[in-house]
Write an enzyme that holds these catalytic residues in place. Structure first.
Site, mmCIF file in Angstrom:
data_model
loop_
_atom_site.group_PDB
_atom_site.id
_atom_site.type_symbol
_atom_site.label_atom_id
_atom_site.label_comp_id
_atom_site.label_asym_id
_atom_site.label_seq_id
_atom_site.Cartn_x
_atom_site.Cartn_y
_atom_site.Cartn_z
ATOM 1 N N ASP A 154 0.765 -1.423 0.187
ATOM 2 C CA ASP A 154 -0.299 0.695 0.086
ATOM 3 C C ASP A 154 1.173 1.252 0.060
ATOM 4 O O ASP A 154 1.718 1.575 0.999
ATOM 5 C CB ASP A 154 -0.940 -0.001 1.099
ATOM 6 C CG ASP A 154 -2.351 0.838 1.413
ATOM 7 O OD1 ASP A 154 -2.442 1.499 0.463
ATOM 8 O OD2 ASP A 154 -3.084 1.079 2.211
ATOM 9 N N ASP A 155 0.724 2.234 -1.112
ATOM 10 C CA ASP A 155 1.430 3.500 -0.735
ATOM 11 C C ASP A 155 2.751 3.170 -1.446
ATOM 12 O O ASP A 155 4.057 4.043 -1.058
ATOM 13 C CB ASP A 155 0.730 4.231 0.174
ATOM 14 C CG ASP A 155 -0.070 5.018 0.198
ATOM 15 O OD1 ASP A 155 -0.989 4.072 -0.307
ATOM 16 O OD2 ASP A 155 -1.251 5.200 0.955
ATOM 17 N N ASP B 187 -0.171 -0.722 -5.104
ATOM 18 C CA ASP B 187 -0.986 0.329 -5.422
ATOM 19 C C ASP B 187 -1.632 0.972 -5.738
ATOM 20 O O ASP B 187 -2.445 1.569 -6.908
ATOM 21 C CB ASP B 187 -2.576 0.097 -4.056
ATOM 22 C CG ASP B 187 -2.410 0.775 -3.517
ATOM 23 O OD1 ASP B 187 -1.498 1.115 -2.717
ATOM 24 O OD2 ASP B 187 -3.547 0.437 -2.645
ATOM 25 N N GLN B 188 -0.782 2.518 -5.885
ATOM 26 C CA GLN B 188 -0.483 3.829 -6.296
ATOM 27 C C GLN B 188 0.552 4.071 -5.898
ATOM 28 O O GLN B 188 1.661 4.051 -5.381
ATOM 29 C CB GLN B 188 -1.686 4.561 -6.151
ATOM 30 C CG GLN B 188 -1.638 5.126 -4.081
ATOM 31 C CD GLN B 188 -3.031 4.242 -3.570
ATOM 32 O OE1 GLN B 188 -3.859 3.876 -4.387
ATOM 33 N NE2 GLN B 188 -2.500 4.026 -2.516
ATOM 34 N N HIS C 149 -10.923 -2.751 1.437
ATOM 35 C CA HIS C 149 -10.661 -1.705 1.493
ATOM 36 C C HIS C 149 -11.189 -1.387 -0.102
ATOM 37 O O HIS C 149 -12.019 -0.348 -0.563
ATOM 38 C CB HIS C 149 -10.071 -1.465 1.056
ATOM 39 C CG HIS C 149 -10.253 0.860 1.338
ATOM 40 N ND1 HIS C 149 -8.806 1.702 1.305
ATOM 41 C CD2 HIS C 149 -11.055 1.650 2.104
ATOM 42 C CE1 HIS C 149 -8.837 2.801 1.308
ATOM 43 N NE2 HIS C 149 -10.454 2.429 1.857
ATOM 44 N N CYS D 144 -6.761 4.375 -3.479
ATOM 45 C CA CYS D 144 -6.783 3.376 -2.951
ATOM 46 C C CYS D 144 -8.049 2.400 -3.833
ATOM 47 O O CYS D 144 -7.739 0.882 -4.367
ATOM 48 C CB CYS D 144 -7.433 2.858 -1.537
ATOM 49 S SG CYS D 144 -5.373 3.467 -0.624
#
Length: 588
Positions: free
Chosen positions: A36-37, A340-341, A137, A76
């Site tokens: 994540d991130d 995810d980004q 999420h 997300c």
């Protein structure tokens, strides 16, 4: 009839997907890891020289590394919806037309619609054992807290161990609240002046109707202030919880050793299903703020808590790969690692630490469609099936995992809907040298923000941005948080004509082109504008899942492992306290 056997075999071979012909009789297994991130510049294999990620680097060294792998969204919730379904998030209603582009609370009614088909659901129908460990999420319930209409189980995951929302600093005691930034921009002076005026009106002997109005408005302002305080004080209890299957087993969750606990869960799943085809989606809670690291990893990096967290993520990847090797599954398993980004750039801890990742040479980060917000790591590892040490600089997407996994499992791609991803196996194996993505479309929430064009028989890679956010990490006066308001006026600047870049020459997006610097400027922009219009016309309207109505807290949807009067507290997770004995921790 014996004479008919050979023709039947030939017919069956012709009907098999091309990527399945080289796999033999057994179906491959899959381990898909999404951090994540994580910034593309955080990893050694993407150029970082000060943050050690030996296990992830080894994956890239022994596999295929994509240098232009793109998230379908810079946030997300929509990015993960696209990853699971192979479709732009606007097609499933998982893109917001308003301010908030992600789910914030657990008792909201929006989520990935049941009608959407995930790769997990298809593989489960093919006889695979499927598991999601970590962050979901994608919503939870619709009508009441037990219906779990958006639960991972509904979307094809036999086993779920993780959190249905996202990890926030509110989930960590002593880390403050992400909502403080919002409250900092409340016009307290005007509100106090209004309240003072109402009190003065009440005490000045005004008419009864006016006095009642003043009393009511004053009471409303005080009630709103009280509700906001209650929201912050109860946020962790109501939204930071751990689930096993459909049961809440820890509320609020204890973050300190959670990465290790989830690693242990992943190892157990692999051991339990080593003799059958499986799909493991390990969806890291980290490195999303608020950050946490297990005690053994604190102080292990040169980059503070953030570096320690990346180090622990790398350790987890190493444990999973060691387990595959121990179980003799490495040659049978396609392993994929991504983010995810792009990295979160603007958040500062309550202790003044800047908690963010590194985009490398790319501009900006999470929540923007600058390259730093959407260009993410993309690593594929499969000994014997994929070449080692191969680097591919072609546009690819996290949506491409859907058709790639489905084809490898021997299943059929759904024909009743538009699938935006493309099978990556021909590109990864070197059977083709060009990506199937000629045009790619980048959304800021539900607004088409940018277009990427990779013309046939050309080395150029054009990118046009129709608007850009008025946001800079060091100055948040215009917008209190990137997640909330950067996709709409007055927080964006429109560009007519669009900003145009040739990423093959300017990957940092530092110098927009103009008719003076690019002779074909107008024709290039014209092609991209036409492609954008055609794409938008092909998007069928669907119910939006991120409306204000779906975002609002609904008490009847609130997950709770005890009565609301006890503030929803429990500790039932059997993994508590046993992780270190099960999984060796070693930092290289």
């Amino acid at each position: 009839v014996p004479g008919m056997e050979i023709p039947r075999i030939l017919i069956s071979l012709v009907l098999l997907p091309a990527s399945s012909l080289s796999l033999g009789a057994s179906k491959p297994s899959f381990v898909l890891m999404m951090v994540d991130d994580l910034g593309i510049g955080d990893l050694g294999c993407y150029g970082n020289t000060t943050l050690k990620t030996p296990n992830i680097d080894r994956l890239a060294q022994d596999g295929v590394k994509l240098t232009q792998h793109l998230a379908a969204s810079p946030l997300c919730t929509p990015s993960r919806a696209a990853f699971l379904t192979g479709r732009y998030p606007i097609r499933s209603g998982m893109a917001s037309y308003g301010h908030v582009g992600v789910f914030i609370i657990s008792a909201a009614s929006g989520g990935l619609p049941r009608e959407e088909i995930t790769f997990a659901r298809i593989l489960k129908d093919q006889g695979y054992k499927t598991a999601l460990i970590g962050k979901w999420h994608q919503g939870l319930s619709c009508e009441h807290r037990g219906d779990h209409c958006h639960h991972p189980r509904v979307h094809g995951f036999d086993h779920f161990y993780g959190i249905p929302m996202t990890n926030l600093r509110d989930c960590q005691p002593g880390h403050g609240s992400i909502f403080y930034a919002a409250f900092a921009h409340v016009p307290y002076g005007k509100l106090l002046a209004t309240l003072g005026g109402l009190v003065a009106l009440h005490t000045a002997g005004a008419r009864v109707a006016a006095r009642r109005l003043a009393t009511g408005l004053a009471a409303l302002l005080l009630a709103m202030a009280g509700l906001l305080c209650v929201f912050i004080l109860t946020f962790a209890d109501l939204n930071c919880f751990l689930m096993r299957g459909e049961e809440v087993v820890e509320q609020p969750y204890v973050a300190e050793n959670l990465t290790q606990r989830m690693t242990g869960e992943a190892v157990e799943f692999l051991e339990r299903n080593s003799d059958v085809p499986f799909l493991l989606f390990f969806s890291f809670l980290q490195v999303h703020t608020g950050l946490f690291a297990s005690p053994r990893f604190r102080g292990k990096s040169r980059h503070g808590l953030y570096g320690d967290v990346v180090t622990e993520v790398d350790w987890c990847v190493g444990q999973i790969m060691k387990t595959l090797e121990r179980l003799e599954l490495k040659e049978k398993t396609l392993v994929y690692l991504t983010s995810d980004q792009g990295p979160h750039l603007e958040e500062i801890s309550v202790h003044g630490e800047v908690h963010h990742g590194y985009s490398g040479i790319y501009r900006a980060g999470k929540s923007t469609n600058w390259e730093g917000g959407i260009r993410v790591p993309g690593i594929f590892h499969w000994p014997g099936k994929l070449p080692a040490g191969k680097v591919i600089d072609e546009p690819t997407s996290n949506m491409d995992l859907f058709p790639s996994v489905v084809n490898l499992a021997g299943a059929s791609i759904p024909s009743d809907r538009k699938i935006d991803g493309h099978d990556l196996m021909p590109l990864l194996q070197g059977r083709v040298v060009r990506s199937d993505h000629e045009f790619m479309f980048h959304y800021c929430n539900a607004n088409l923000n940018a277009v990427r064009w990779h013309p046939a028989n050309s080395t150029s890679l054009w990118k046009a941005l129709f608007f850009t956010p008025n946001f800079y990490p060091e100055n948040t006066t215009g917008c209190f948080h990137m997640h909330i308001c950067h996709c709409i006026d007055p927080f964006i600047t429109h560009h007519d004509p669009p900003l145009l870049f040739d990423l093959s020459k300017d990957p940092s997006e530092s110098k927009p082109l103009s008719p003076a610097t690019e002779p074909n400027f107008h024709s290039i922009v014209g092609v991209m504008v036409d492609a954008a219009k055609a794409h938008e016309q092909g998007v069928e309207p669907v119910p939006e899942q991120l409306t204000l109505q779906h975002h609002l807290w609904k008490p009847w949807l609130q997950p709770c492992c005890s009565t609301l009067g006890q503030l929803c507290r429990c500790k039932r997770d059997h993994r508590q306290g046993v992780v270190e004995a099960e999984v060796e921790v070693h930092v290289e």
